[in-house]
Design an enzyme around this catalytic site. Structure first.
Site, short mmCIF file in Angstrom:
data_model
loop_
_atom_site.label_atom_id
_atom_site.label_comp_id
_atom_site.label_asym_id
_atom_site.label_seq_id
_atom_site.Cartn_x
_atom_site.Cartn_y
_atom_site.Cartn_z
N CYS A 1 -5.68 6.48 -1.29
CA CYS A 1 -5.04 5.61 -2.28
C CYS A 1 -5.13 6.22 -3.68
CB CYS A 1 -5.70 4.24 -2.27
SG CYS A 1 -5.27 3.20 -0.86
N CYS B 1 -1.48 1.78 6.94
CA CYS B 1 -2.52 0.80 6.58
C CYS B 1 -1.99 -0.62 6.49
CB CYS B 1 -3.18 1.21 5.27
SG CYS B 1 -3.91 2.86 5.30
N CYS C 1 1.62 0.76 2.62
CA CYS C 1 1.93 1.99 3.33
C CYS C 1 1.92 1.75 4.84
CB CYS C 1 0.92 3.07 2.97
SG CYS C 1 1.01 3.64 1.25
N CYS D 1 -5.72 -1.29 -3.23
CA CYS D 1 -5.40 0.13 -3.16
C CYS D 1 -6.14 0.94 -4.22
CB CYS D 1 -3.91 0.34 -3.32
SG CYS D 1 -3.27 -0.21 -4.90
#
Length: 237
Positions: free
Chosen positions: A117, A200, A197, A223
């Protein structure tokens, strides 16, 4: 004026203001300086983007493309920007050199999601925010965790973060989208109330926290771009 005091004063000033008024004032607040909206173009993003378009279609919107986003998100970003007439969408991507050095195989998220991240979202956004005194987010208290006590304005490292929808409920979000006939992210209908994303993000059940599908099974709930006094926030275990 210290940033913490400025944030507290603005929160008090706008405690009864509607979200669009907060956006309009933030864009014109000389004490804060230049302000950008940071948008994921996710499940609820179209609400703030629509409000911004009513105030200033040329205001800067920063969109971080981690290069791990769902194809539907990339398409939705382009479609919404065109639909609303937003003219200053800045697509932010991670540094090529940094990717080659720290995640050449694209598997960093498997063993160190925080580092992934940081590489793909936090660091690129920090570079993009240079020159801005504040940024507008779509965070809400209903997201739970550290967001339950979210103020309208908060100190965020060297900037002011503005959260116009802090006290909004999911019903308010849905009603706004419906009343303005705004396009919804196509993955919402597939059970994704929060979309990040691909590696995840998983669907969430109706009775789960809206962000339950983000980093499922991990303590991680943010994140990394959202800090309180420089510390990444996680849900208490």
């Amino acid at each position: 004026m210290p940033l913490k005091e400025l944030a507290e004063r603005r929160t008090l000033l706008h405690r009864k203001s509607d979200a669009q008024t907060i956006i309009a004032h933030a864009l014109d607040d000389q004490a804060i300086g230049p302000v950008a909206m940071v948008s994921s173009f996710g499940a609820d993003s179209v609400v703030l983007l629509h409000m911004l378009a009513q105030v200033d279609k040329g205001a800067p919107v920063l969109f971080v493309d981690t290069e791990f986003l769902f194809p539907a998100t990339l398409t939705y970003q382009r479609d919404v920007a065109e639909h609303l007439g937003l003219t200053d969408i800045r697509v932010i991507k991670p540094s090529r050199a940094a990717l080659l050095e720290r995640d050449v195989d694209g598997i960093l998220h498997h063993f160190d999601p925080d580092a992934c991240c940081a590489l793909r979202k936090t660091e690129p956004l920090e570079r993009a925010l240079e020159g801005f005194g504040g940024w507008i987010t779509g965070r809400k208290r209903i997201h739970g965790g550290a967001r339950q006590s979210l103020p309208l304005y908060e100190k965020n490292a060297r900037r002011i973060k503005i959260n116009p929808l802090a006290d909004w409920t999911q019903t308010m979000v849905s009603d706004y989208i419906a009343s303005h006939d705004l396009p919804r992210h196509p993955m919402v209908a597939q059970g994704f109330p929060s979309i990040g994303c691909q590696p995840c993000t998983t669907p969430a059940k109706d009775d789960e926290d809206p962000r339950a599908g983000r980093w499922r099974g991990q303590q991680k709930t943010e994140c990394g771009i959202h800090f309180i006094d420089g510390v990444p926030q996680r849900r208490a275990s």
